[in-house]
Each structure stands twice: as C-alpha cells, then as structure tokens.
Enzyme design. Structure first.
Site: not given
Ligand code: NAD
Length: 255
Positions: A105-106, A122, A130, A234
């Site tokens: 997550n970012v 990430h 820059c 979660a």
């Molecule tokens: P993803 O979006 O691919 O998958 C999300 C996963 O979380 C799914 O498997 C889903 O079933 C599960 N999920 C959803 N709600 C849930 C909950 N309440 N409890 C438990 N599980 C739950 O995400 P990813 O695998 O992190 O990969 C994608 C990319 O998304 C990463 O590179 C990340 O940087 C980026 N991203 C980050 C953010 C953030 O920083 N919050 C948000 C969106 C995407």
C-alpha cells in the site's frame, strides 16, 4: 476440513508460540478505511482504468491528468483513518521481538496506526520525486502552484510510487525477501497476490518452513499454500485473532 473455530485456534497457536513474525498487506486492509482496492469486489479498476493512470507512459502522455488522479486519491486517503486491522498490527509490533510489516500500500495508514518496522514496497503517495534527479519531496514541499509541478532543475515532479511496469526498489525488495526467509509465521492480509514480486514473498516464507496465515474476503493464489485461510473482513478477523493470542500469551506468563 477444519472449522472456522479450529482455523483461528491453529493461527492463534503459531502466533503465541513463535517470535519472528512478518505481515504482508495489500489494498484490502485499507478497504474498511474507505480506500478502494484495485481488484476484487468494488475495486477501483471498475471506475478508472488504472493502467491508464499508474504507468510511466501515462505520465509521459498527460502528466496533469495523472497528477489530478493522484490528488483525488490523496483526498480520499486524507479523510481516511487507520481501521482496527491496522491498529491490531501496530499493537502486535510492541509484543514480538522480531516483527515487520511489508506493505504494497501507498496510503501510509500503517505508519499512522503506529507501525515502525515497515517496508513500503510500492512507495508512498505522500512523497514525490523529480523524474531526473534523486531529489525526494515530502508532500508539503511539492511546489503545487502549477500542476504538474516542476523541480528547481526544470524537470517534472512525479508521485514517489511504483507504477505498473516499473522496477521495484531494490533495497526494500531484498529486505522483504530476507524477512520472508527468516520468519516463523507470515500473515498475508488483503492482497490478491497477483503482483510480483510481493506475491512471491509467501512462497519464499513457506519454502523456509514458515506457517502462512491468510486473511482475505475470498480465496487467492496464496490460499493453496496457506496453512490456514481466514475468510472475512480484516478489520474483524485481526482483532479477534489477536485477542485470543493475547489470552494465550498471558496464560503462558502465569504458568
Ligand atoms: P488488490 O486490489 O489487487 O486486491 C485486494 C484484495 O483485498 C482482494 O484479494 C480482496 O479480496 C481483498 N479484500 C478486500 N477487502 C478486504 C477486507 N475488508 N478484508 C480482507 N481482505 C479484503 O490489492 P493488492 O494485492 O494490494 O495489489 C494491487 C496494488 O494496489 C498494489 O500495488 C498497491 O500499491 C495498490 N493499491 C494500494 C492502495 C492503498 O494504498 N490503499 C489502494 C489501491 C491499490
């Protein structure tokens, strides 16, 4: 086939027995804070074509549009707060001698929840850099008078996150693999486990005989190697699991 109760009990046993714990988190852990995921149900993919925004090509073609999209994401994140899952993980960190969170997550919510041993694979949406110099900007230092912002050297400033098709930060990836190989238990929370190399970390842990506990709404590629999969939110599962672990740890102390 274990019942839910038995699965929680197994996970609880490992978390009370072992002292070296790694947690791998993905966008799902922040979903209950109101931040959309990329994939899965209600994923952000449906509304926006992330491939058209989070890529070096997109930035080259239309840096203003990419900045505006990141601004929109930052607004969402700014309004959000760490949820019980982030807070439980931060509390766990205080108990174990070796405990690290590796996140894709970012959003910075682990840090806001109080996590200190954190690897952000990430990058972080609250930093920018820059495109030509090594220079990193905290978000408040970004000169936002003009979008896309420019560095003093004249080059554009971009969000300091890893975009699709870009290499991952070498140091962070190396550290994450070392931790995965050394840990006794890896808990994989809210990731679709489709994005390499983060998705390979549970395999590296498993190869070195760690127990894998998965927490997700649905099954993922990790489910096949997980010793226990706990399906649900979660923000509900982690506090419940942790309260059981704390009871076990307290019992051990009094024996
Ligand atoms: P993803 O979006 O691919 O998958 C999300 C996963 O979380 C799914 O498997 C889903 O079933 C599960 N999920 C959803 N709600 C849930 C909950 N309440 N409890 C438990 N599980 C739950 O995400 P990813 O695998 O992190 O990969 C994608 C990319 O998304 C990463 O590179 C990340 O940087 C980026 N991203 C980050 C953010 C953030 O920083 N919050 C948000 C969106 C995407």
């Amino acid at each position: 086939m274990m019942t839910e109760e038995e699965r929680i009990k197994e996970a609880c046993r490992w978390l009370s027995q072992f002292k070296n714990i790694a947690i791998l988190t993905g966008a799902g852990i922040s979903k209950e804070s109101g931040i959309p995921t990329f994939r899965g149900k209600d994923g952000m993919w449906k509304k926006y074509r992330v491939e058209e925004m989070a890529t070096p090509y997109a930035f080259q073609q239309d840096p203003r549009k990419v900045w505006e999209w990141y601004d929109w994401r930052r607004q969402l994140i700014m309004k959000a707060n760490p949820n019980p899952a982030h807070r439980t993980i931060a509390e766990m960190e205080n108990i174990y001698p070796k405990f690290t969170v590796i996140t894709q997550n970012v959003d910075g919510l682990h840090k806001r929840a109080g996590c200190k041993n954190l690897i952000e694979l990430h990058g972080n949406i609250w930093r920018a850099r820059c495109i030509d110099e090594e220079r990193i900007f905290g978000f408040t230092e970004v000169p936002l008078r003009h979008i896309p912002p420019q560095c003093e050297c004249g080059s554009l400033i971009r969000p300091d996150v890893v975009w699709f098709g870009e290499p991952m930060p070498k140091k962070e990836v190396a550290e994450a693999f070392t931790l995965a190989e050394e840990c006794d238990v890896m808990m994989v929370v809210g990731t679709s486990a489709l994005v390499a190399p983060a998705a390979s970390l549970p395999y590296a842990a498993k190869k070195n005989h760690a127990y894998i506990i998965e927490v997700n709404l649905e099954s993922t590629p990790i489910t096949t190697i997980a010793d226990v999969s706990l399906f649900g939110m979660a923000g509900e599962i982690l506090p419940e699991l942790w309260s059981n672990v704390k009871k076990e740890l307290d019992n051990d102390k009094s024996e």
